[in-house]
Design an enzyme around this catalytic site. Structure first.
Site, PDB file in Angstrom:
ATOM      1  N   SER A  30       0.804  -1.226   0.000  1.00 46.09           N
ATOM      2  CA  SER A  30       0.000   0.000   0.000  1.00 46.09           C
ATOM      3  C   SER A  30       0.833   1.270   0.000  1.00 46.09           C
ATOM      4  O   SER A  30       0.316   2.342  -0.328  1.00 46.09           O
ATOM      5  CB  SER A  30      -0.947   0.007   1.205  1.00 46.09           C
ATOM      6  OG  SER A  30      -0.227  -0.178   2.414  1.00 46.09           O
ATOM      7  N   ASP A  64      -2.782   8.341   8.048  1.00 42.38           N
ATOM      8  CA  ASP A  64      -3.898   7.605   8.642  1.00 42.38           C
ATOM      9  C   ASP A  64      -3.486   6.670   9.776  1.00 42.38           C
ATOM     10  O   ASP A  64      -4.249   5.810  10.188  1.00 42.38           O
ATOM     11  CB  ASP A  64      -4.631   6.800   7.561  1.00 42.38           C
ATOM     12  CG  ASP A  64      -3.720   5.813   6.838  1.00 42.38           C
ATOM     13  OD1 ASP A  64      -2.559   5.631   7.270  1.00 42.38           O
ATOM     14  OD2 ASP A  64      -4.159   5.221   5.828  1.00 42.38           O
ATOM     15  N   HIS A  85       0.040   4.891   6.953  1.00 40.44           N
ATOM     16  CA  HIS A  85       0.648   5.437   5.734  1.00 40.44           C
ATOM     17  C   HIS A  85       1.016   6.900   5.926  1.00 40.44           C
ATOM     18  O   HIS A  85       0.647   7.523   6.926  1.00 40.44           O
ATOM     19  CB  HIS A  85      -0.327   5.259   4.572  1.00 40.44           C
ATOM     20  CG  HIS A  85      -0.829   3.858   4.446  1.00 40.44           C
ATOM     21  ND1 HIS A  85      -2.073   3.466   4.946  1.00 40.44           N
ATOM     22  CD2 HIS A  85      -0.260   2.748   3.928  1.00 40.44           C
ATOM     23  CE1 HIS A  85      -2.239   2.172   4.723  1.00 40.44           C
ATOM     24  NE2 HIS A  85      -1.162   1.716   4.110  1.00 40.44           N
TER      25      HIS A  85
END
Length: 376
Positions: A35, A346, A349
């Site tokens: 991610s 968040d 990340h």
């Protein structure tokens, strides 16, 4: 690139905090990872209409640059986006995109939740938090192999084509260790016993790309696990709760990251020595984040006097602004303003601002060895 020109460019970028586009000899970029590098594949896998648990498909993700969610786990661009822009390429499309487009200038195979180890390892050992999709690094390499006929007409043509490409193996390992941590019954020492396996998978992938013709491969280490607000909120008890005085991060998790990165960097150096015709660069994801947290004001982030440097920008409250019942993207969860004042977006990340600085450090130094722009 001539040393003096590189030096001037580096000073310019530091002074003005810019990722600039310069001419390069690369003709395409191919990227792999999780991610931290995914530009939309995870959302495509889930399907936008059925993503109640894929919060990266919801606002305020993407708010800073794109003004809407794009499948990137950030408020804006990722490090791979800044690298593409700096080299004069369009942002890399996700490989699973169904729109009619050419991948001749590059493509991104990274998927959120991807691991270096095979998914079967986690399933067979009863780890419940592993992704429901088969998206490990070896699977991404399989997608790359399947795409080759659309990119080049013969093995020799592929060798020549990939020799002019930049390959990026983005951050991998975070999810391997996180899945084990989330099981709740593994000590950090037990998890650390798998570092060599994880590093081995990453190096095997690197060598595979070199055998396919790659002459330039950038391989990322992992961030400091103990500095992520989400990990600080979730794993303090499980890891003994000792915090580093300089950063406030969880010491034991950061030692795990350091071990991974040290083993990876040594293994890549050996691989580079075996392939003198290729350039294999190590991209440091650990040092820049520690720099941001120990001297946040220097880099334009919130100061650490009130602990805000370790807070997530988008979250549901608590000392680290991270709550599993109120994750970024869930209804009613908003981002603090401005996102550029925060390192973490968040809780896991990074913000676009942090990604930009890391990418600049990979492009020109000091966070890559050698920097991407140092030689072609």
């Amino acid at each position: 690139m001539k040393p003096m020109l590189l030096f001037v460019l580096q000073i310019f970028m530091l002074l003005f905090n810019l990722s600039v586009s310069i001419p390069s000899n690369y003709t395409s970029i191919f990227s792999f990872g999780d991610s931290y590098t995914d530009t939309g594949n995870l959302v495509i896998l889930y399907g936008v209409s059925s993503t109640p648990g894929v919060w990266i498909a919801k606002p305020p993700y993407g708010m800073t640059f794109f003004k809407n969610p794009t499948g990137r786990a950030s408020d804006g661009r990722l490090a791979i986006d800044f690298i593409a822009e700096a080299l004069g390429f369009p942002l890399l499309p996700p490989s699973l995109a169904t729109t009619n487009q050419s991948f001749r200038q590059g493509v991104n195979f990274a998927v959120g939740g991807a691991t270096a180890l095979e998914r079967a390892f986690f399933v067979d050992n009863g780890f419940k938090a592993v992704s429901p999709f088969n998206i490990s690094l070896s699977v991404q390499l399989g997608w790359f192999d399947a795409l080759k006929p659309a990119l080049c007409s013969s093995p020799q043509a592929c060798q020549e084509y990939f020799a002019q490409a930049l390959f990026v193996i983005g951050e991998l390992g975070w999810n391997d260790y996180a899945v084990m941590l989330l099981a709740g019954n593994k000590s950090v020492d037990e998890i650390g016993s798998h570092v060599a396996e994880v590093v081995g998978k990453i190096c095997a992938a690197t060598e595979k790309l070199v055998s396919d013709g790659a002459k330039a491969v950038v391989v990322s280490g992992i961030p400091p696990l103990g500095c992520a607000p989400g990990n600080l909120a979730l794993f303090a008890n499980q890891t003994g709760g000792e915090h580093e005085p300089a950063t406030g991060c969880l010491k034991e998790l950061n030692l795990l990251s350091k071990d991974h990165n040290q083993q990876l960097r040594r293994a890549l150096a050996r691989l580079d020595a075996r392939h003198p015709d290729a350039r294999i660069a190590y991209a440091d994801f650990y040092t820049p984040i520690v720099d941001f947290l120990t001297s946040p004001d220097r880099y334009g982030f919130n100061g650490k006097s009130d602990g805000s440097a370790l807070k997530a920008c988008c979250g549901g409250g608590g000392p680290y602004n991270f709550d599993l019942t109120a994750l970024c993207g869930m209804p009613g969860v908003s981002a603090l303003d401005p996102p550029s004042a925060y390192v973490s977006w968040d809780g896991v990340h990074l913000t676009e601002a942090a990604n930009r600085r890391i990418a600049d450090g990979w492009l020109t130094g000091p966070y890559a060895h050698p920097p991407i722009l140092s030689t072609y």
